[in-house]
Design a protein around this motif. Structure first.
Motif, mmCIF file in Angstrom:
data_model
loop_
_atom_site.group_PDB
_atom_site.id
_atom_site.type_symbol
_atom_site.label_atom_id
_atom_site.label_comp_id
_atom_site.label_asym_id
_atom_site.label_seq_id
_atom_site.Cartn_x
_atom_site.Cartn_y
_atom_site.Cartn_z
ATOM 1 N N ALA A 41 57.090 15.497 32.393
ATOM 2 C CA ALA A 41 55.823 14.749 32.414
ATOM 3 C C ALA A 41 55.530 14.172 31.030
ATOM 4 O O ALA A 41 55.079 13.026 30.909
ATOM 5 N N GLY A 42 55.793 14.944 29.993
ATOM 6 C CA GLY A 42 55.582 14.463 28.635
ATOM 7 C C GLY A 42 56.499 13.296 28.307
ATOM 8 O O GLY A 42 56.079 12.328 27.678
ATOM 9 N N VAL A 43 57.755 13.397 28.739
ATOM 10 C CA VAL A 43 58.705 12.301 28.522
ATOM 11 C C VAL A 43 58.203 11.040 29.200
ATOM 12 O O VAL A 43 58.203 9.954 28.603
ATOM 13 N N GLU A 44 57.757 11.165 30.430
ATOM 14 C CA GLU A 44 57.267 9.987 31.158
ATOM 15 C C GLU A 44 56.049 9.387 30.488
ATOM 16 O O GLU A 44 55.928 8.165 30.374
ATOM 17 N N ARG A 45 55.133 10.219 30.031
ATOM 18 C CA ARG A 45 53.924 9.735 29.351
ATOM 19 C C ARG A 45 54.310 8.958 28.095
ATOM 20 O O ARG A 45 53.799 7.868 27.841
ATOM 21 N N TRP A 46 55.228 9.501 27.297
ATOM 22 C CA TRP A 46 55.622 8.838 26.059
ATOM 23 C C TRP A 46 56.464 7.594 26.315
ATOM 24 O O TRP A 46 56.453 6.666 25.512
ATOM 25 N N LYS A 47 57.150 7.547 27.421
ATOM 26 C CA LYS A 47 57.859 6.312 27.778
ATOM 27 C C LYS A 47 56.855 5.196 28.065
ATOM 28 O O LYS A 47 57.078 4.042 27.701
ATOM 29 N N VAL A 48 55.757 5.543 28.696
ATOM 30 C CA VAL A 48 54.704 4.548 28.953
ATOM 31 C C VAL A 48 54.092 4.101 27.629
ATOM 32 O O VAL A 48 53.868 2.904 27.410
ATOM 33 N N ILE A 49 53.844 5.047 26.731
ATOM 34 C CA ILE A 49 53.308 4.696 25.420
ATOM 35 C C ILE A 49 54.300 3.795 24.682
ATOM 36 O O ILE A 49 53.903 2.812 24.049
ATOM 37 N N ALA A 50 55.586 4.095 24.783
ATOM 38 C CA ALA A 50 56.617 3.262 24.152
ATOM 39 C C ALA A 50 56.577 1.841 24.697
ATOM 40 O O ALA A 50 56.683 0.870 23.931
ATOM 41 N N ALA A 51 56.409 1.692 25.995
ATOM 42 C CA ALA A 51 56.335 0.362 26.596
ATOM 43 C C ALA A 51 55.106 -0.389 26.101
ATOM 44 O O ALA A 51 55.170 -1.593 25.817
ATOM 45 N N LYS A 52 53.997 0.312 25.965
ATOM 46 C CA LYS A 52 52.773 -0.323 25.478
ATOM 47 C C LYS A 52 52.922 -0.696 24.001
ATOM 48 O O LYS A 52 52.474 -1.765 23.577
ATOM 49 N N LEU A 53 53.574 0.157 23.226
ATOM 50 C CA LEU A 53 53.843 -0.154 21.825
ATOM 51 C C LEU A 53 54.721 -1.386 21.708
ATOM 52 O O LEU A 53 54.491 -2.256 20.868
ATOM 53 N N ASN A 54 55.708 -1.477 22.577
ATOM 54 C CA ASN A 54 56.589 -2.650 22.605
ATOM 55 C C ASN A 54 55.789 -3.914 22.948
ATOM 56 O O ASN A 54 56.003 -4.976 22.362
ATOM 57 N N ALA A 55 54.889 -3.794 23.898
ATOM 58 C CA ALA A 55 54.054 -4.945 24.276
ATOM 59 C C ALA A 55 53.172 -5.374 23.101
ATOM 60 O O ALA A 55 52.968 -6.569 22.875
ATOM 61 N N LEU A 56 52.668 -4.415 22.343
ATOM 62 C CA LEU A 56 51.861 -4.747 21.171
ATOM 63 C C LEU A 56 52.692 -5.493 20.137
ATOM 64 O O LEU A 56 52.211 -6.438 19.506
ATOM 65 N N ALA A 57 53.926 -5.095 19.973
ATOM 66 C CA ALA A 57 54.811 -5.732 18.991
ATOM 67 C C ALA A 57 55.137 -7.170 19.381
ATOM 68 O O ALA A 57 55.370 -8.004 18.513
#
Length: 59
Positions: A41-57
């Motif tokens: 669950a933690g991995v999945e949550r951080w993958k979503v955060i990674a995608a959002k970070l990528n979108a911000l970039a």
């Protein structure tokens, strides 16, 4: 009250603010540590955060 999606956006923004150009490396390390711990669950949550970070970039 924050929705889950807004909370994850806030997390991405906080990581970006705290780690700057090193944010992707920080997120990757976090995902790796959670994977080693077996926290799916933690991995999945951080993958979503990674995608959002990528979108911000991209903006």
């Amino acid at each position: 009250m924050l929705t889950e999606d807004r909370h994850l956006w806030a997390c991405a923004l906080a990581v970006e603010k705290q780690h700057g150009a090193g944010a992707p490396r920080f997120v990757a390390a976090r995902i790796g540590a959670l994977a080693l711990a077996g926290d799916k669950a933690g991995v999945e949550r951080w993958k979503v955060i990674a995608a959002k970070l990528n979108a911000l970039a991209r903006t």
